[in-house]
Design a protein around this motif. Sequence first.
Motif, PDB file in Angstrom:
ATOM      1  N   TYR A  24       0.790  -1.178  -0.374  1.00 22.14           N
ATOM      2  CA  TYR A  24       0.015  -0.021   0.209  1.00 22.14           C
ATOM      3  C   TYR A  24       0.918   1.143  -0.299  1.00 22.14           C
ATOM      4  N   VAL A  25       2.097   1.450   0.637  1.00 17.93           N
ATOM      5  CA  VAL A  25       2.601   2.516   0.991  1.00 17.93           C
ATOM      6  C   VAL A  25       3.787   2.522  -0.364  1.00 17.93           C
ATOM      7  N   ALA A  26       4.008   1.197  -1.090  1.00 20.20           N
ATOM      8  CA  ALA A  26       4.666   2.176  -2.232  1.00 20.20           C
ATOM      9  C   ALA A  26       3.499   2.443  -3.184  1.00 20.20           C
ATOM     10  N   LEU A  27       2.555   1.942  -3.136  1.00 18.26           N
ATOM     11  CA  LEU A  27       1.536   2.254  -4.442  1.00 18.26           C
ATOM     12  C   LEU A  27       0.989   3.727  -4.299  1.00 18.26           C
ATOM     13  N   VAL A  28       1.012   4.878  -2.887  1.00 15.37           N
ATOM     14  CA  VAL A  28       0.273   5.167  -2.996  1.00 15.37           C
ATOM     15  C   VAL A  28       1.153   6.819  -2.793  1.00 15.37           C
ATOM     16  N   LEU A  29       3.194   6.186  -1.818  1.00 18.62           N
ATOM     17  CA  LEU A  29       3.692   7.065  -1.166  1.00 18.62           C
ATOM     18  C   LEU A  29       3.860   8.641  -2.889  1.00 18.62           C
ATOM     19  N   PRO A  30       4.202   7.920  -3.897  1.00 21.17           N
ATOM     20  CA  PRO A  30       4.602   9.420  -4.489  1.00 21.17           C
ATOM     21  C   PRO A  30       2.556   9.567  -5.065  1.00 21.17           C
ATOM     22  N   LEU A 159       9.895  -6.542  -3.203  1.00 17.79           N
ATOM     23  CA  LEU A 159       9.436  -5.923  -3.841  1.00 17.79           C
ATOM     24  C   LEU A 159       8.780  -4.864  -4.369  1.00 17.79           C
ATOM     25  N   ALA A 160       7.787  -4.695  -2.894  1.00 17.42           N
ATOM     26  CA  ALA A 160       7.334  -3.005  -2.672  1.00 17.42           C
ATOM     27  C   ALA A 160       8.270  -2.592  -1.591  1.00 17.42           C
ATOM     28  N   LEU A 161       9.488  -3.321  -0.527  1.00 19.21           N
ATOM     29  CA  LEU A 161      10.480  -2.462  -0.243  1.00 19.21           C
ATOM     30  C   LEU A 161      11.750  -2.098  -0.950  1.00 19.21           C
ATOM     31  N   LEU A 162      11.767  -2.342  -2.725  1.00 21.99           N
ATOM     32  CA  LEU A 162      12.814  -1.397  -3.260  1.00 21.99           C
ATOM     33  C   LEU A 162      11.917  -0.570  -3.657  1.00 21.99           C
ATOM     34  N   MET A 163      11.074  -0.998  -4.538  1.00 21.89           N
ATOM     35  CA  MET A 163       9.547   0.110  -5.268  1.00 21.89           C
ATOM     36  C   MET A 163       9.734   1.933  -4.372  1.00 21.89           C
ATOM     37  N   VAL A 164       9.148   1.690  -2.938  1.00 20.75           N
ATOM     38  CA  VAL A 164       9.673   2.394  -1.561  1.00 20.75           C
ATOM     39  C   VAL A 164      11.479   3.193  -1.662  1.00 20.75           C
ATOM     40  N   LEU A 165      11.954   2.526  -1.450  1.00 26.46           N
ATOM     41  CA  LEU A 165      13.346   3.175  -1.901  1.00 26.46           C
ATOM     42  C   LEU A 165      13.409   3.909  -3.159  1.00 26.46           C
ATOM     43  N   ALA A 166      13.350   3.146  -4.416  1.00 23.73           N
ATOM     44  CA  ALA A 166      13.326   3.706  -5.158  1.00 23.73           C
ATOM     45  C   ALA A 166      12.196   4.954  -5.698  1.00 23.73           C
ATOM     46  N   GLU A 167      11.254   5.057  -5.110  1.00 18.43           N
ATOM     47  CA  GLU A 167      10.613   6.271  -4.481  1.00 18.43           C
ATOM     48  C   GLU A 167      11.099   7.239  -3.734  1.00 18.43           C
ATOM     49  N   LEU A 168      11.760   6.736  -2.804  1.00 17.43           N
ATOM     50  CA  LEU A 168      12.386   7.602  -1.687  1.00 17.43           C
ATOM     51  C   LEU A 168      13.602   8.191  -2.904  1.00 17.43           C
ATOM     52  N   ALA A 169      14.881   8.106  -3.177  1.00 13.62           N
ATOM     53  CA  ALA A 169      15.783   7.861  -3.617  1.00 13.62           C
ATOM     54  C   ALA A 169      15.527   8.388  -5.458  1.00 13.62           C
ATOM     55  N   GLY A 170      14.109   8.684  -5.785  1.00 15.43           N
ATOM     56  CA  GLY A 170      13.821   9.756  -7.168  1.00 15.43           C
ATOM     57  C   GLY A 170      13.744  10.972  -6.598  1.00 15.43           C
TER      58      GLY A 170
END
Length: 187
Positions: A24-30, A159-170
């Motif tokens: 959920y966090v990975a999908l809605v964070l951005p 995969l969800a944690l990788l998405m969150v890390l990528a979103e934070l890095a972006g």
Amino acid sequence: MVSSSGVERFALSPLIRTTLLSLYVALVLPLPLLAPQELRWWMVAALLFGLILVLGLLSEQVETDAAGIQVRYPAWIRWLLRRGWSMPWQDIRALVPVGTSQGGTVYYLKATDLRHQLLPQRIERFDRFLAVLSERSTVSTAGIGRLTPPWTYQVLLGLALLMVLAELAGAIAFSQHWINLPAGYPG
């Protein structure tokens, strides 16, 4: 855990709960950053409400006692999520297997009144739950397993944690880009 009244509670598996919350966090964070400026606070409010709703949905509990089995939500969210069911032990007549489109098998508890209720298969201490079901009803739980193997949720969590890390890095790279723009840049 068994309470002093003999009630045993089974919550959703921590691995599954963590995986779904991370997703959920990975999908809605951005989303607030992508929303138009005038809608950002509304987006943040909606996402926080969504987080509360997801937490509520993931808090479903299975309770067993001397009388039977009950599936319900805790009091703090029950007013919104009214779904739930109960079945006395003596009413349980059979476990009915049903194949899923992904190749798994779900089981339904069949009652004397021909009512069917989905057997919870994503709960913590699942083996203990099956032992209680087998001890207190007339059905055999031999051969019943979890709906999906734990590795599927472990991969999804990774995969969800990788998405969150990528979103934070972006987001960090994006903010650095805007900080380093020359004064008076129209962008």
